[in-house]
Design an enzyme around this catalytic site. Structure first.
Site, short mmCIF file in Angstrom:
data_model
loop_
_atom_site.label_atom_id
_atom_site.label_comp_id
_atom_site.label_asym_id
_atom_site.label_seq_id
_atom_site.Cartn_x
_atom_site.Cartn_y
_atom_site.Cartn_z
N LYS A 1 44.05 13.43 32.65
CA LYS A 1 42.80 13.21 31.93
C LYS A 1 42.57 11.82 31.36
O LYS A 1 41.43 11.46 31.03
CB LYS A 1 42.71 14.21 30.76
CG LYS A 1 42.39 15.61 31.19
CD LYS A 1 40.91 15.76 31.49
CE LYS A 1 40.57 17.04 32.20
NZ LYS A 1 40.21 16.85 33.59
N PRO B 1 50.17 13.23 30.59
CA PRO B 1 49.50 13.19 31.90
C PRO B 1 49.36 14.54 32.61
O PRO B 1 48.74 14.61 33.67
CB PRO B 1 50.37 12.23 32.73
CG PRO B 1 51.69 12.20 32.04
CD PRO B 1 51.45 12.49 30.60
N HIS C 1 40.09 17.17 46.58
CA HIS C 1 40.95 18.36 46.48
C HIS C 1 40.16 19.48 45.82
O HIS C 1 39.64 19.32 44.73
CB HIS C 1 42.20 18.05 45.65
CG HIS C 1 43.23 17.26 46.41
ND1 HIS C 1 44.58 17.53 46.37
CD2 HIS C 1 43.09 16.21 47.26
CE1 HIS C 1 45.23 16.67 47.15
NE2 HIS C 1 44.35 15.86 47.69
N TYR D 1 51.86 22.07 40.60
CA TYR D 1 52.39 22.00 39.23
C TYR D 1 53.41 23.13 39.12
O TYR D 1 53.04 24.30 39.15
CB TYR D 1 51.28 22.20 38.20
CG TYR D 1 50.34 21.01 38.06
CD1 TYR D 1 49.31 20.79 38.95
CD2 TYR D 1 50.49 20.12 36.99
CE1 TYR D 1 48.46 19.70 38.81
CE2 TYR D 1 49.63 19.03 36.84
CZ TYR D 1 48.62 18.83 37.75
OH TYR D 1 47.78 17.76 37.62
N TYR E 1 40.02 21.10 34.36
CA TYR E 1 40.70 20.15 35.22
C TYR E 1 39.72 19.31 36.04
O TYR E 1 39.89 18.10 36.19
CB TYR E 1 41.66 20.91 36.16
CG TYR E 1 42.67 20.04 36.88
CD1 TYR E 1 43.93 19.82 36.35
CD2 TYR E 1 42.36 19.43 38.10
CE1 TYR E 1 44.87 19.02 36.99
CE2 TYR E 1 43.27 18.62 38.75
CZ TYR E 1 44.53 18.43 38.20
OH TYR E 1 45.44 17.63 38.84
P1 RFL Z 1 44.63 0.71 29.96
O1 RFL Z 1 44.57 1.14 31.35
O2 RFL Z 1 45.94 0.74 29.26
O3 RFL Z 1 44.01 -0.76 29.91
C1 RFL Z 1 44.13 -1.57 28.76
C2 RFL Z 1 44.09 -3.02 29.19
O4 RFL Z 1 44.14 -3.82 28.01
C3 RFL Z 1 45.08 -4.89 28.23
N1 RFL Z 1 45.57 -5.33 26.91
C4 RFL Z 1 45.04 -6.38 26.24
N2 RFL Z 1 44.04 -7.20 26.55
C5 RFL Z 1 43.73 -8.18 25.64
N3 RFL Z 1 44.41 -8.35 24.47
C6 RFL Z 1 45.42 -7.52 24.13
N4 RFL Z 1 46.08 -7.67 22.97
C7 RFL Z 1 45.78 -6.48 25.03
N5 RFL Z 1 46.72 -5.49 25.03
C8 RFL Z 1 46.58 -4.81 26.16
C9 RFL Z 1 46.13 -4.28 29.12
O5 RFL Z 1 46.86 -5.30 29.82
C10 RFL Z 1 45.30 -3.40 30.03
O6 RFL Z 1 44.90 -4.09 31.20
O7 RFL Z 1 43.61 1.56 29.02
P2 RFL Z 1 42.21 2.26 29.39
O8 RFL Z 1 41.28 1.29 30.02
O9 RFL Z 1 41.81 2.95 28.15
O10 RFL Z 1 42.56 3.34 30.50
C11 RFL Z 1 43.41 4.42 30.23
C12 RFL Z 1 44.14 4.85 31.50
O11 RFL Z 1 44.78 3.73 32.06
C13 RFL Z 1 45.15 5.96 31.23
O12 RFL Z 1 44.61 6.90 30.34
C14 RFL Z 1 45.58 6.69 32.52
O13 RFL Z 1 46.44 5.88 33.29
C15 RFL Z 1 46.30 8.00 32.17
N6 RFL Z 1 46.80 8.73 33.35
C16 RFL Z 1 45.96 9.52 34.08
N7 RFL Z 1 44.64 9.59 33.79
C17 RFL Z 1 43.81 10.31 34.57
O14 RFL Z 1 42.61 10.38 34.27
N8 RFL Z 1 44.26 10.97 35.69
C18 RFL Z 1 45.57 10.95 36.04
O15 RFL Z 1 45.94 11.52 37.08
C19 RFL Z 1 46.48 10.23 35.22
N9 RFL Z 1 47.78 10.18 35.54
C20 RFL Z 1 48.15 8.63 33.72
C21 RFL Z 1 48.61 9.39 34.83
C22 RFL Z 1 49.05 7.82 33.03
C23 RFL Z 1 50.38 7.76 33.42
N10 RFL Z 1 51.25 6.91 32.72
C24 RFL Z 1 51.86 5.80 33.35
C25 RFL Z 1 51.20 6.91 31.27
C26 RFL Z 1 49.96 9.34 35.21
C27 RFL Z 1 50.85 8.56 34.50
C28 RFL Z 1 52.28 8.56 34.93
C1 PHB Z 2 49.36 11.39 39.98
O1 PHB Z 2 49.11 11.60 41.18
O2 PHB Z 2 49.86 10.33 39.58
C2 PHB Z 2 49.10 12.46 38.99
C3 PHB Z 2 48.55 13.66 39.40
C4 PHB Z 2 48.33 14.67 38.47
C5 PHB Z 2 48.66 14.47 37.14
C6 PHB Z 2 49.21 13.27 36.72
C7 PHB Z 2 49.43 12.26 37.65
O3 PHB Z 2 48.47 15.49 36.25
#
Ligand code: RFL
Ligand code: PHB
Length: 391
Positions: free
Chosen positions: A296, A292, A72, A201, A384
């Site tokens: 990031k 989110p 994108h 957005y 971004y």
């Molecule tokens: P994670 O992905 O939470 O992975 C942690 C892992 O550790 C396990 N765990 C354990 N393992 C052993 N012992 C324990 N006691 C444990 N406790 C937990 C868990 O089961 C898991 O598998 O952390 P990590 O690796 O730091 O990664 C972070 C990302 O997952 C997170 O920041 C992103 O999902 C955030 N996020 C977005 N990030 C982006 O860069 N671009 C995006 O577009 C974006 N969109 C989003 C998002 C997060 C969202 N939510 C659900 C909060 C959109 C949403 C809706």
């Molecule tokens: C997504 O596609 O899940 C998404 C896209 C942009 C954001 C957060 C989540 O800022």
């Protein structure tokens, strides 16, 4: 059991770290509480910075992201019923990729398993010991019920915001800076065609909405809601009405379809310091979370572990601890820039429950400044698509 680097958590941070370490000839074991299937099915992030995709490609795990993801070159900021495009490619010559987090995780797990990596899925009772000594231990119960003591040189706490690693640092020596927002995101996945070529957005009288995408036939959308909202209490019709109202104007309509996944996520900002305690290094969501709105969190997790992997490479090459000592300083620089960007996007686009007419007009003024000024829109485009990784 012994390894060089014990990694807690098989999310983006833990898996990318084990991949980077393996390329430096450093052994690691990942201890993860969830099953492989659960990890590969959890719906989370969608947007990858250009630098994240480049890193995956450079390390041999980006093939599917390039083939099946979508590049994108801009996003739309929508307010007052009109869309305003931020042209990333034109402003900063960079782009982002839409490729879901669980697909990134499938690619990483497949690559690590094929390379013979030791990943202990479905571990229970995970705890960390002796982290201030030269031989810290990860203790856990394996999936077959056997107790395991994993001795390591270093532990990487990559266990996300609900993990245990951070809590191993005594409260008296830890600072947690938090901001909880008075709203959450109601997220859906729907079987529908794309409504627009790029992400939207939207700021509106009824609050924020985000129109994102997964595939040509599956769309991801969010709208600001009460953090306690019960997603199951909403009919599909009501969800579509709310989304349509938030993006309405200049004749634009969302293409609707069957909603097959829904949920509410809270919005918060958090940074834990120190990120290093003895031989324990925190990375990714274990150390910090961002709302989110800036897309990031995953990207920041990748940037942390790149810094950590390079520091560990230097440590194992000649015993030097200088880069490990600078891990927190280098990582936190990007963490706080990213915290600011994510907070700024969130506060510019969401309507606080107690927002006054002044606050709303001020937000519209801010959006106008961003979209009508090259300087304003360049800052958004640069942040971004992602600042260059520091390593
Ligand atoms: P994670 O992905 O939470 O992975 C942690 C892992 O550790 C396990 N765990 C354990 N393992 C052993 N012992 C324990 N006691 C444990 N406790 C937990 C868990 O089961 C898991 O598998 O952390 P990590 O690796 O730091 O990664 C972070 C990302 O997952 C997170 O920041 C992103 O999902 C955030 N996020 C977005 N990030 C982006 O860069 N671009 C995006 O577009 C974006 N969109 C989003 C998002 C997060 C969202 N939510 C659900 C909060 C959109 C949403 C809706
Ligand atoms: C997504 O596609 O899940 C998404 C896209 C942009 C954001 C957060 C989540 O800022």
């Amino acid at each position: 059991m012994r390894t060089q680097v014990g990694i807690v958590g098989a999310g983006p941070a833990g898996l990318v770290l084990s991949l980077l370490l393996a390329e430096c000839g450093i052994d690691s074991v990942i201890v993860e509480t969830r099953s492989r299937a659960a990890i590969e099915e959890t719906i989370r992030a969608g947007v990858l910075e250009q630098g994240t995709v480049d890193l995956l490609v450079d390390h041999g795990v980006g093939g599917r992201a390039l083939a099946e993801g979508a590049k994108h070159d801009g996003v739309e900021l929508r307010y007052g019923g009109t869309g305003h495009r931020i042209d990333f490619a034109g402003l900063v010559g960079r782009s982002v990729w839409l490729y879901p987090q669980h697909e990134v995780l499938k690619d990483l797990i497949a690559a690590r398993v094929a390379a013979g990596a030791d990943i202990r899925f479905e571990a229970a009772d995970v705890s960390l010991r002796d982290v201030t000594t030269d031989s810290p231990v990860i203790a856990f119960t394996g999936s077959d019920g056997t107790p395991v003591e994993l001795g390591c040189d270093v532990i990487a706490g990559c266990d996300g915001s609900a993990g245990i690693s951070r809590h191993t640092i005594p409260e008296s020596e830890r600072t947690d800076l938090f901001r909880a927002y008075p709203f959450g995101w109601f997220g859906i996945l729907a079987e529908a065609p794309r409504s627009a070529p790029e992400l939207i957005y939207a700021h509106s009288q009824r609050g924020f909405a985000l129109i994102s995408t997964r595939t040509p036939d599956v769309q991801r959308m969010y709208f600001q809601c009460d953090p306690e909202e019960d997603a199951d209490a909403w009919s599909d019709d009501r969800i579509w009405q709310e989304l349509q109202a938030r993006v309405a104007g200049d004749g634009f309509r969302l293409a609707e379809g069957r909603i097959f996944q829904r949920g509410v996520v809270p919005m918060r900002s958090h940074v834990c310091t120190p990120m290093r305690y003895g031989r324990l290094f925190l990375a990714g969501d274990a150390a910090h979370t961002v709302p989110p709105t800036g897309a990031k969190g995953l990207n920041l997790a990748v940037s942390d572990v790149l810094v950590l992997a390079n520091a560990l490479d230097a440590f194992y090459a000649d015993g030097s601890t200088e880069r490990l000592a600078r891990y927190e300083e280098v990582a936190l620089r990007r963490v706080w820039r990213t915290q600011h960007f994510s907070w700024w996007m969130t506060s510019m686009l969401h309507t606080a429950p107690d927002a006054s007419p002044f606050d709303v007009r001020r937000q519209l003024g801010e959006l106008e400044s961003v979209t009508s000024s090259v300087a304003g829109s360049t800052y958004l485009a640069e942040a971004y698509t992602g600042w260059p990784f520091e390593s």
